[in-house]
Design a protein around this motif. Structure first.
Motif, mmCIF file in Angstrom:
data_model
loop_
_atom_site.group_PDB
_atom_site.id
_atom_site.type_symbol
_atom_site.label_atom_id
_atom_site.label_comp_id
_atom_site.label_asym_id
_atom_site.label_seq_id
_atom_site.Cartn_x
_atom_site.Cartn_y
_atom_site.Cartn_z
ATOM 1 N N VAL A 91 17.208 89.049 27.706
ATOM 2 C CA VAL A 91 17.602 88.085 27.026
ATOM 3 C C VAL A 91 16.536 86.735 27.435
ATOM 4 O O VAL A 91 16.068 85.997 26.733
ATOM 5 N N ILE A 92 16.677 86.677 29.070
ATOM 6 C CA ILE A 92 15.819 85.527 29.702
ATOM 7 C C ILE A 92 14.173 85.698 29.053
ATOM 8 O O ILE A 92 13.625 84.810 28.695
ATOM 9 N N VAL A 93 13.883 86.849 29.046
ATOM 10 C CA VAL A 93 12.530 87.183 28.440
ATOM 11 C C VAL A 93 12.285 86.959 27.054
ATOM 12 O O VAL A 93 11.416 85.989 26.675
ATOM 13 N N MET A 94 13.089 87.112 26.171
ATOM 14 C CA MET A 94 13.199 86.581 24.802
ATOM 15 C C MET A 94 13.357 85.053 24.598
ATOM 16 O O MET A 94 12.441 84.386 24.010
ATOM 17 N N LEU A 95 13.955 84.327 25.573
ATOM 18 C CA LEU A 95 14.015 83.173 25.499
ATOM 19 C C LEU A 95 12.669 82.444 26.134
ATOM 20 O O LEU A 95 12.507 81.491 25.725
ATOM 21 N N SER A 96 12.187 82.919 26.767
ATOM 22 C CA SER A 96 11.112 82.605 27.352
ATOM 23 C C SER A 96 9.750 82.235 26.333
ATOM 24 O O SER A 96 8.798 81.669 26.872
ATOM 25 N N TYR A 97 9.967 83.067 25.338
ATOM 26 C CA TYR A 97 8.831 83.024 24.099
ATOM 27 C C TYR A 97 8.896 81.560 23.726
ATOM 28 O O TYR A 97 7.867 81.239 23.444
ATOM 29 N N ILE A 98 10.075 81.272 23.838
ATOM 30 C CA ILE A 98 10.033 79.805 23.263
ATOM 31 C C ILE A 98 9.069 78.568 23.867
ATOM 32 O O ILE A 98 8.397 77.888 23.030
ATOM 33 N N PRO A 99 9.158 78.507 25.186
ATOM 34 C CA PRO A 99 8.191 77.607 25.903
ATOM 35 C C PRO A 99 7.051 78.278 25.876
ATOM 36 O O PRO A 99 5.787 77.593 25.741
ATOM 37 N N LEU A 100 6.730 79.677 26.132
ATOM 38 C CA LEU A 100 5.422 80.171 26.351
ATOM 39 C C LEU A 100 4.313 80.333 25.243
ATOM 40 O O LEU A 100 3.485 80.241 25.162
ATOM 41 N N PHE A 101 5.400 80.915 24.167
ATOM 42 C CA PHE A 101 4.217 81.412 22.868
ATOM 43 C C PHE A 101 3.473 80.149 22.247
ATOM 44 O O PHE A 101 2.246 80.147 21.933
ATOM 45 N N PRO A 102 4.308 79.023 21.902
ATOM 46 C CA PRO A 102 3.561 77.872 21.629
ATOM 47 C C PRO A 102 2.327 77.527 22.384
ATOM 48 O O PRO A 102 1.212 77.093 22.011
ATOM 49 N N GLN A 103 2.412 77.668 23.849
ATOM 50 C CA GLN A 103 1.363 77.217 24.715
ATOM 51 C C GLN A 103 -0.117 78.194 24.345
ATOM 52 O O GLN A 103 -1.007 77.776 24.216
#
Ligand SMILES: CCCCCCCCCCCCC/C=C/C(=O)SCCNC(=O)CCNC(=O)[C@H](O)C(C)(C)COP(=O)(O)OP(=O)(O)OC[C@H]1O[C@@H](n2cnc3c(N)ncnc32)[C@H](O)[C@@H]1OP(=O)(O)O
Length: 242
Positions: free
Chosen positions: A207-219
């Motif tokens: 679940v944390i990995v999925m949430l981490s896409y929110i700040p990381l993917f845009p970068q």
């Protein structure tokens, strides 16, 4: 004095020669690496197409290409080393996040959870990765050989606009589909009590990995948009001046 100047120039020449040799070795290695990776991803593309044409279904496709995929995607860790030792001008962090998230998807999601291997979302991210990597590695290869066809450059810096979100959608859907199996089996989790007194819940980790896409993917996406502006629009400005 004369002898010092002479020494200096000899030393300078030696240093320049060393730099030239080092960069020649780096160029030779990168050319070899990029050709090998283009070939590897081309083999994967052909294997996937052949499988689909012969069987008429995507079921079993992942299993048939798993070995080759794991090999070529894991090898990509070398790219983090390329950045760290400075033979390519790319951020270690950006490359690290990109490569590690892919390796995580391959080894700790798709390879470990057999029940999700036939999901459409797996085929989605596999197809997107394959297209992207063939374009990316052939771009680097032709660029190093100073014979870069414009359509490869165009594809490298335009196709990601659609491919990146599609790939991420495939990855997130796959992790989401895996969640019930992970919860049910308790796989890769460490429960208390145990002699080290530590606990780890793989379900919540995912679940944390999925949430981490929110700040990381845009970068990552904005990094590629910046690269696009630099390479494509930068070249247009130079052409206008000429
Ligand atoms: C423990 C679990 C952790 C989980 C974490 C989860 C969070 C994750 C969030 C995000 C997840 C993303 C998942 C990814 C999905 C997909 O890939 S979907 C498919 C679509 N993907 C893409 O389009 C990928 C786009 N990304 C990339 O291309 C790279 O990964 C990159 C690192 C972002 C590339 O950037 P960069 O290298 O900086 O750009 P370039 O313009 O290509 O190159 C810059 C310069 O470096 C030279 N170079 C780089 N590599 C090479 C090489 N192999 N060989 C030769 N040269 C190389 C390149 O030529 C450039 O040089 P200059 O011209 O001198 O500038």
């Amino acid at each position: 004095m004369a002898s010092t100047e002479e020494d200096g120039s000899v030393e300078e020449k030696e240093n320049n020669n060393k730099k030239r040799t080092k960069s020649a070795i780096a160029v030779a290695w990168l050319t070899f690496y990029n050709i090998a990776m283009t070939a590897g991803w081309l083999v994967l593309a052909i294997a996937m197409m052949r499988f689909y044409i012969q069987k008429g279904t995507h079921k079993g496709l992942y299993k048939s290409i798993a070995r080759t995929l794991k090999f070529f995607q894991t090898i990509a860790l070398v790219e983090v080393v390329h950045c760290a030792i400075g033979i390519v001008r790319t951020s270690v962090i950006v490359t690290g996040v990109q490569v590690c998230s892919r390796i995580f998807m391959v080894w700790f999601i798709t390879n470990s959870i057999k029940q999700i291997q036939n999901e459409e979302s797996v085929i989605l991210f596999l197809a997107v990765w394959t297209f992207t990597e063939i374009t990316r590695y052939s771009f680097y290869t032709f660029n190093l050989l100073n014979h870069l066809p414009y359509f490869i450059k165009w594809a490298r810096y335009n196709m990601f606009i659609i491919m990146y979100p599609l790939g991420v959608a495939g990855e997130l859907l796959t992790i989401y589909t895996a969640l019930p199996y992970v919860r049910k089996t308790g796989m890769l989790s460490v429960r208390l009590p145990n002699k080290y007194n530590v606990s780890f819940d793989y379900y919540y980790f995912l679940v944390i990995v999925m949430l981490s896409y929110i700040p990381l993917f845009p970068q990552l996406y904005f990094h590629m948009l910046r690269q696009r502006r630099k390479v494509l629009l930068g070249e247009i400005i130079v052409e206008k001046d000429e």
